[in-house]
Scaffold this motif. Structure first.
Motif, PDB file in Angstrom:
ATOM      1  N   GLU A  59     -78.804 116.156   5.325  1.00 57.56           N
ATOM      2  CA  GLU A  59     -78.432 117.227   4.257  1.00 57.56           C
ATOM      3  C   GLU A  59     -77.701 116.202   3.009  1.00 57.56           C
ATOM      4  OE1 GLU A  59     -78.986 120.134   4.383  1.00 57.56           O
ATOM      5  OE2 GLU A  59     -79.688 120.207   6.627  1.00 57.56           O
ATOM      6  N   GLY A  60     -78.050 116.718   1.952  1.00 55.71           N
ATOM      7  CA  GLY A  60     -77.067 116.054   0.933  1.00 55.71           C
ATOM      8  C   GLY A  60     -77.563 116.587  -0.504  1.00 55.71           C
ATOM      9  N   ILE A  61     -77.037 115.704  -1.509  1.00 55.62           N
ATOM     10  CA  ILE A  61     -77.455 116.190  -3.004  1.00 55.62           C
ATOM     11  C   ILE A  61     -78.483 115.411  -3.520  1.00 55.62           C
ATOM     12  CG2 ILE A  61     -76.364 116.704  -4.982  1.00 55.62           C
ATOM     13  CD1 ILE A  61     -73.687 117.024  -3.498  1.00 55.62           C
ATOM     14  N   LEU A  62     -79.291 115.836  -4.155  1.00 51.42           N
ATOM     15  CA  LEU A  62     -80.239 115.140  -4.977  1.00 51.42           C
ATOM     16  C   LEU A  62     -80.368 115.620  -6.445  1.00 51.42           C
ATOM     17  CD1 LEU A  62     -82.726 113.359  -5.189  1.00 51.42           C
ATOM     18  CD2 LEU A  62     -84.203 115.326  -4.676  1.00 51.42           C
ATOM     19  N   ILE A  63     -80.076 114.597  -7.264  1.00 57.89           N
ATOM     20  CA  ILE A  63     -80.099 114.895  -8.708  1.00 57.89           C
ATOM     21  C   ILE A  63     -80.992 114.132  -9.463  1.00 57.89           C
ATOM     22  CG2 ILE A  63     -78.643 114.336 -10.800  1.00 57.89           C
ATOM     23  CD1 ILE A  63     -76.154 114.274  -8.715  1.00 57.89           C
ATOM     24  N   LEU A  64     -81.943 114.767 -10.215  1.00 55.69           N
ATOM     25  CA  LEU A  64     -83.228 114.275 -10.818  1.00 55.69           C
ATOM     26  C   LEU A  64     -82.777 114.441 -12.374  1.00 55.69           C
ATOM     27  CD1 LEU A  64     -85.846 116.244  -8.872  1.00 55.69           C
ATOM     28  CD2 LEU A  64     -84.930 114.049  -8.451  1.00 55.69           C
ATOM     29  N   PHE A  65     -83.228 113.287 -13.195  1.00 60.12           N
ATOM     30  CA  PHE A  65     -82.993 113.469 -14.608  1.00 60.12           C
ATOM     31  C   PHE A  65     -83.829 112.532 -15.329  1.00 60.12           C
ATOM     32  CE2 PHE A  65     -79.911 110.377 -13.228  1.00 60.12           C
ATOM     33  CZ  PHE A  65     -79.943 109.341 -14.178  1.00 60.12           C
ATOM     34  N   ARG A  66     -84.403 112.860 -16.481  1.00 56.59           N
ATOM     35  CA  ARG A  66     -85.177 112.032 -17.422  1.00 56.59           C
ATOM     36  C   ARG A  66     -84.571 111.155 -18.256  1.00 56.59           C
ATOM     37  NH1 ARG A  66     -89.843 113.831 -19.806  1.00 56.59           N
ATOM     38  NH2 ARG A  66     -88.854 113.074 -21.797  1.00 56.59           N
ATOM     39  N   PRO A  67     -85.132 110.068 -18.208  1.00 60.62           N
ATOM     40  CA  PRO A  67     -84.649 108.771 -18.991  1.00 60.62           C
ATOM     41  C   PRO A  67     -83.865 108.946 -20.125  1.00 60.62           C
ATOM     42  CG  PRO A  67     -86.651 108.208 -18.239  1.00 60.62           C
ATOM     43  CD  PRO A  67     -86.804 109.594 -17.850  1.00 60.62           C
ATOM     44  N   ASP A  68     -84.341 109.991 -20.979  1.00 56.56           N
ATOM     45  CA  ASP A  68     -83.873 110.547 -22.360  1.00 56.56           C
ATOM     46  C   ASP A  68     -82.834 111.536 -22.284  1.00 56.56           C
ATOM     47  OD1 ASP A  68     -85.353 112.566 -21.541  1.00 56.56           O
ATOM     48  OD2 ASP A  68     -86.657 112.572 -23.356  1.00 56.56           O
ATOM     49  N   PHE A  69     -82.233 111.873 -21.091  1.00 57.57           N
ATOM     50  CA  PHE A  69     -81.089 112.952 -21.046  1.00 57.57           C
ATOM     51  C   PHE A  69     -79.853 112.664 -21.435  1.00 57.57           C
ATOM     52  CE2 PHE A  69     -78.398 115.864 -18.810  1.00 57.57           C
ATOM     53  CZ  PHE A  69     -78.624 117.040 -19.475  1.00 57.57           C
ATOM     54  N   LEU A  70     -79.485 111.453 -20.911  1.00 56.77           N
ATOM     55  CA  LEU A  70     -78.388 110.638 -21.183  1.00 56.77           C
ATOM     56  C   LEU A  70     -78.264 110.309 -22.709  1.00 56.77           C
ATOM     57  CD1 LEU A  70     -77.554 108.741 -17.982  1.00 56.77           C
ATOM     58  CD2 LEU A  70     -76.318 110.582 -18.717  1.00 56.77           C
TER      59      LEU A  70
END
Length: 302
Positions: free
Chosen positions: A101-112
């Motif tokens: 069980e856990g948390i997965l965070i996905l993000f694009r390189p240009d989001f930050l």
């Protein structure tokens, strides 16, 4: 979850499955937060176990159970509180998610924003994959991840542009804290050296075209000695070894995860002949390309 769109194309990088980020309908384009239970429901175990190369970041932390995860031929045993960071372009495989069980965070390189991306080394292919925080850090990281998840699920409570900005800031807190874990105790993470960053990006772009430090120096307007000094300080190895390691990594990816012949891989990586490629690979790994492929695939089968 960002839908895992399996491109049918086979490009110059071979048959490694390329995964593009596709956000769920109605959510901000660039980030998604989900649980491992959500992941199990949306993607089959067989799909997760297949080697794939996403074009977006994965941040994973466990809240219960254990998980084995492989990133570019290195296996990582995850336990509650540990963090795994897989960057775009890295080839990874999920282990058995049953009981994890856990948390997965996905993000694009240009989001930050650019300043955060630089400070967090989001484009650094040599940054650590696994992070094991101390108890105080673990609490702060868990709270940051939970706050990000709450905001992600609160779509519609704020205007979309404000909601997106809040997600960007909350994600920035998380990645900056994770990056800080790799710095020496009591000291801030060093500012990235512009010379090294330019060289790193040039190698990522051109490693299949040239392995000569002199070529990169001429393109970037530095002396070879300057590039080697900057790379030694930032990455702990000289410029030539930095280039060669990148070429070997790509060769390993293609040998392990595609059915391309060694001759075709040699051509793709810019070697004048399969013999030159075999000697280069053997010098860097102690194995011939075919022996490496047989070893990796034999281990995978077992």
């Amino acid at each position: 979850m960002a839908k895992k769109r399996h491109d049918a194309r086979v490009d110059a990088r071979a048959e490694i499955r390329e995964i593009a980020f596709t956000p769920p309908a109605g959510t901000p384009a660039g980030v998604e937060v989900l649980s491992l239970a959500d992941l199990r429901h949306r993607v089959t175990a067989a799909q997760l176990a297949t080697p794939h190369r996403p074009d977006f970041h994965h941040l994973l932390t466990l809240t219960g159970g254990t998980l084995w995860h492989t990133v570019d031929f290195t296996g990582y045993a995850l336990e509650p509180g540990s963090w795994l960071w897989v960057r775009p372009g890295q080839v990874h495989q999920w282990g058995d998610l049953t009981g994890a069980e856990g948390i997965l965070i996905l993000f694009r390189p240009d989001f930050l924003d650019a300043a955060t991306a630089d400070a967090a080394r989001t484009q650094d292919p040599h940054a650590p994959v696994l992070r094991l925080p101390l108890p105080d850090d673990a609490t702060a990281l868990r709270l940051a991840a939970e706050h990000l998840g709450i905001e992600f699920r609160a779509l519609g409570h704020l205007p979309l542009d404000v909601h997106t900005a809040a997600l960007r800031h909350l994600l920035a807190v998380l990645v900056l804290r994770l990056t800080h874990l790799t710095a020496p105790a009591g000291s801030p993470a060093p500012e990235p050296d512009p010379t090294y960053l330019r060289f790193r990006d040039a190698v990522e772009r051109d490693f299949a075209r040239t392995r000569r430090v002199e070529d990169y120096a001429q393109t970037l307007g530095y002396s070879p000695r300057t590039l080697s000094r900057a790379t030694l300080t930032a990455a702990g190895l000289g410029a030539k070894e930095f280039i060669d390691r990148r070429v070997i990594l790509e060769a390993k990816r293609l040998l392990a995860h595609s059915d391309q012949s060694a001759a075709r891989i040699a051509d793709h990586l810019g070697f004048p002949s399969p013999t030159h490629f075999s000697k280069f690979f053997h010098r860097g790994t102690g194995q011939t390309p075919i022996a490496f492929r047989d070893t990796v695939r034999g281990h995978s089968a077992r």
